[in-house]
Design a protein around this motif. Structure first.
Motif, short mmCIF file in Angstrom:
data_model
loop_
_atom_site.label_atom_id
_atom_site.label_comp_id
_atom_site.label_asym_id
_atom_site.label_seq_id
_atom_site.Cartn_x
_atom_site.Cartn_y
_atom_site.Cartn_z
N LYS A 140 0.88 -1.17 0.00
CA LYS A 140 0.00 0.00 0.00
C LYS A 140 0.91 1.22 0.00
O LYS A 140 1.94 1.22 0.70
CB LYS A 140 -0.88 0.03 1.25
CG LYS A 140 -2.02 -0.94 1.23
CD LYS A 140 -2.92 -0.75 2.45
CE LYS A 140 -4.11 -1.70 2.37
NZ LYS A 140 -5.03 -1.55 3.50
N ILE A 141 0.55 2.23 -0.77
CA ILE A 141 1.32 3.48 -0.78
C ILE A 141 0.35 4.60 -0.44
O ILE A 141 -0.67 4.78 -1.12
CB ILE A 141 1.98 3.72 -2.16
CG1 ILE A 141 2.92 2.55 -2.51
CG2 ILE A 141 2.75 5.04 -2.16
CD1 ILE A 141 3.31 2.47 -3.96
N MET A 142 0.65 5.31 0.64
CA MET A 142 -0.19 6.43 1.06
C MET A 142 0.72 7.63 1.26
O MET A 142 1.55 7.63 2.18
CB MET A 142 -0.93 6.07 2.35
CG MET A 142 -1.88 4.89 2.14
SD MET A 142 -2.43 4.13 3.67
CE MET A 142 -3.81 5.18 4.02
N GLY A 143 0.60 8.59 0.35
CA GLY A 143 1.51 9.74 0.39
C GLY A 143 2.92 9.25 0.13
O GLY A 143 3.18 8.54 -0.84
N ASP A 144 3.83 9.55 1.05
CA ASP A 144 5.22 9.12 0.90
C ASP A 144 5.53 7.85 1.69
O ASP A 144 6.68 7.42 1.77
CB ASP A 144 6.18 10.25 1.36
CG ASP A 144 6.12 11.44 0.42
OD1 ASP A 144 5.67 11.25 -0.74
OD2 ASP A 144 6.49 12.56 0.83
N LYS A 230 5.94 7.37 -8.36
CA LYS A 230 6.31 6.53 -9.51
C LYS A 230 5.95 5.07 -9.26
O LYS A 230 6.80 4.28 -8.83
CB LYS A 230 7.81 6.66 -9.79
CG LYS A 230 8.22 8.03 -10.31
CD LYS A 230 9.69 8.01 -10.67
CE LYS A 230 10.12 9.31 -11.34
NZ LYS A 230 11.55 9.28 -11.67
N ILE A 231 4.71 4.73 -9.51
CA ILE A 231 4.22 3.37 -9.22
C ILE A 231 4.99 2.34 -10.04
O ILE A 231 5.35 1.27 -9.54
CB ILE A 231 2.70 3.25 -9.51
CG1 ILE A 231 1.90 4.32 -8.78
CG2 ILE A 231 2.20 1.85 -9.14
CD1 ILE A 231 2.02 4.31 -7.28
N GLY A 232 5.25 2.63 -11.31
CA GLY A 232 5.94 1.68 -12.19
C GLY A 232 7.34 1.36 -11.69
O GLY A 232 7.74 0.19 -11.62
N SER A 233 8.09 2.39 -11.33
CA SER A 233 9.47 2.19 -10.85
C SER A 233 9.49 1.37 -9.56
O SER A 233 10.37 0.52 -9.37
CB SER A 233 10.14 3.54 -10.60
OG SER A 233 10.28 4.24 -11.81
N ILE A 234 8.50 1.61 -8.70
CA ILE A 234 8.42 0.87 -7.43
C ILE A 234 8.14 -0.61 -7.72
O ILE A 234 8.82 -1.50 -7.20
CB ILE A 234 7.32 1.47 -6.51
CG1 ILE A 234 7.74 2.86 -6.04
CG2 ILE A 234 7.06 0.55 -5.31
CD1 ILE A 234 6.61 3.67 -5.41
N CYS A 271 -1.66 -7.20 -8.66
CA CYS A 271 -2.47 -6.20 -9.32
C CYS A 271 -2.84 -5.14 -8.28
O CYS A 271 -2.76 -5.39 -7.07
CB CYS A 271 -3.70 -6.82 -9.97
SG CYS A 271 -4.90 -7.46 -8.83
N GLY A 272 -3.20 -3.95 -8.77
CA GLY A 272 -3.48 -2.88 -7.83
C GLY A 272 -4.27 -1.74 -8.45
O GLY A 272 -4.41 -1.66 -9.67
N TRP A 273 -4.76 -0.90 -7.58
CA TRP A 273 -5.55 0.27 -7.99
C TRP A 273 -4.86 1.53 -7.45
O TRP A 273 -4.59 1.63 -6.25
CB TRP A 273 -6.97 0.16 -7.45
CG TRP A 273 -7.80 1.39 -7.66
CD1 TRP A 273 -8.21 2.28 -6.71
CD2 TRP A 273 -8.30 1.90 -8.92
NE1 TRP A 273 -8.94 3.29 -7.28
CE2 TRP A 273 -9.02 3.08 -8.64
CE3 TRP A 273 -8.22 1.45 -10.25
CZ2 TRP A 273 -9.65 3.83 -9.64
CZ3 TRP A 273 -8.83 2.20 -11.24
CH2 TRP A 273 -9.54 3.37 -10.94
N PHE A 274 -4.55 2.45 -8.38
CA PHE A 274 -4.03 3.78 -8.01
C PHE A 274 -5.20 4.74 -8.15
O PHE A 274 -5.79 4.85 -9.24
CB PHE A 274 -2.88 4.16 -8.94
CG PHE A 274 -2.43 5.59 -8.77
CD1 PHE A 274 -1.77 6.02 -7.62
CD2 PHE A 274 -2.67 6.53 -9.78
CE1 PHE A 274 -1.36 7.33 -7.47
CE2 PHE A 274 -2.26 7.85 -9.64
CZ PHE A 274 -1.61 8.25 -8.48
N ASP A 275 -5.57 5.42 -7.06
CA ASP A 275 -6.79 6.26 -7.10
C ASP A 275 -6.52 7.72 -7.45
O ASP A 275 -7.41 8.56 -7.34
CB ASP A 275 -7.56 6.16 -5.77
CG ASP A 275 -6.79 6.77 -4.59
OD1 ASP A 275 -5.72 7.39 -4.81
OD2 ASP A 275 -7.26 6.62 -3.44
N ASP A 280 -3.29 0.68 -3.62
CA ASP A 280 -3.50 -0.55 -2.85
C ASP A 280 -3.29 -1.70 -3.83
O ASP A 280 -3.85 -1.70 -4.92
CB ASP A 280 -4.92 -0.59 -2.29
CG ASP A 280 -5.14 -1.74 -1.31
OD1 ASP A 280 -4.14 -2.36 -0.90
OD2 ASP A 280 -6.30 -2.02 -0.97
N SER A 281 -2.47 -2.66 -3.46
CA SER A 281 -2.19 -3.78 -4.38
C SER A 281 -2.17 -5.09 -3.62
O SER A 281 -1.98 -5.12 -2.40
CB SER A 281 -0.85 -3.56 -5.10
OG SER A 281 0.22 -3.61 -4.19
#
Length: 325
Positions: A140-144, A230-234, A271-275, A280-281
């Motif tokens: 999960k990524i929330m902010g930083d 940068k979701i792809g790089s992560i 798989c995941g959703w970027f809002d 959240d993946s």
């Protein structure tokens, strides 16, 4: 492994930097990467039921008794790959290998009915292709901030003091420590101040066949400046997911490809959703795939030097369930 899809990860970065909401799906080897904006999701025939994103219709009641039959391979067949894995562990090539199998199943439910009526944290139906109902968050990524929740270790909840037995089982404990360590290292590639916040947390997973306890932990960190937004790089850095691969990653991947003898495809991918702000993946486990007119359930578990053949075979079979109850 990732060169051909380098461009796809760049596209994911571009969308996330532009704050465009999108759904992404990456197979186990990151050879197939798909991305869809919200309007494209509908056209693709994808049904998604995540905690923070749903595109589903109200559920109709299920007016039939679930019929469910699985045809697991024999212990002898399972043993072939298991022995290869154990031999590699003995040689020091791996200290944890996630060994998975493909089991034919028969059910009177369609993939769509399984999707709508199963209970899970993450569910996706990819029309006429596969359905999964996963309990496992990837990141999960929330902010930083970035969070990951490795899940390793399951037990039949009907056993006496099952949760305590799971927490104190020598083999399950060692496996869990290994995965937590692996994912802490993985997270350190994209984040600073990486810490284990919760350790050996026990979840109950209800199923029609039996209830299971599963063990997970929470690891957090603060994204390094070069990975922010940068979701792809992560994803490129973190995949394949450590919990369904093992350690060390490159050598263990070689072992898996030899020992399993089937193509995992999207199973154990993410798989995941970027809002537009947060992500959240999940790891695509508890996975049913349609091949021609036959359904296959893919399942498995982590093997260490302490693993016993019969226990691992039983765990693989325990995971062939549908959480409809």
């Amino acid at each position: 492994m990732f060169s051909a899809n380098h461009q796809k990860f760049i596209e994911m970065d571009e969308l996330s930097q532009q704050k465009v909401p999108f759904f992404f799906i990456v197979d186990f080897l990151a050879e197939n990467i798909e991305m869809y904006t919200e309007s494209q999701v509908e056209k693709k025939g994808l049904l998604i039921d995540f905690q923070n994103f749903k595109n589903i219709n109200p559920t109709q009641e299920l007016h039939k008794k679930t019929e469910w039959k699985s045809y697991p391979e024999t212990l002898e067949s399972f043993k072939k790959g298991f022995d290869q894995v154990q031999e590699n562990i003995r040689l020091g090539n791996s200290y944890l290998t996630n060994y998975t199998r493909k089991t034919k199943i028969e059910t009177n439910l369609s993939l769509e009915e399984i999707f709508y009526h199963s209970q899970a944290k993450y569910k996706v139906l990819y029309k006429d292709f596969f359905v999964f109902f996963s309990p496992e968050t990837f990141v999960k990524i929330m902010g930083d901030k970035i969070f990951t929740y490795p899940m390793k270790g399951t037990i039949d909840a009907a056993l006496e003091n099952a949760a305590e037995v799971l927490k104190n089982d020598k083999k399950e404990k060692a496996e869990h420590y290994t995965v937590v360590d692996l994912l802490r290292n993985d997270l350190s590639m994209v984040a600073d101040e990486v810490e284990v916040e919760k350790f050996q947390h026990i979840d109950l997973i209800k199923t029609q066949q039996k209830d299971l306890y599963a063990m997970s932990s929470e690891i957090t960190g603060t994204l390094k400046p070069e990975f922010r937004g940068k979701i792809g790089s992560i994803m490129k850095k973190l995949l394949p997911a450590g919990s369904i691969l093992g350690a060390p990653k490159p050598k263990t991947l070689e072992i898996i490809l030899k020992a399993e003898g089937f193509d995992r495809g999207f199973y154990t991918g993410v798989c995941g959703w970027f809002d537009g702000e947060n992500t959240d993946s999940c790891v695509m486990i508890r996975f049913i795939e349609q091949e021609n007119d036959t359904l296959y359930f893919k399942s498995g578990g982590g093997i260490t030097h302490m693993s016993r053949l019969e226990d691992e075979y039983q765990e693989m079979k325990n995971k062939i369930y549908v959480p409809i109850y």
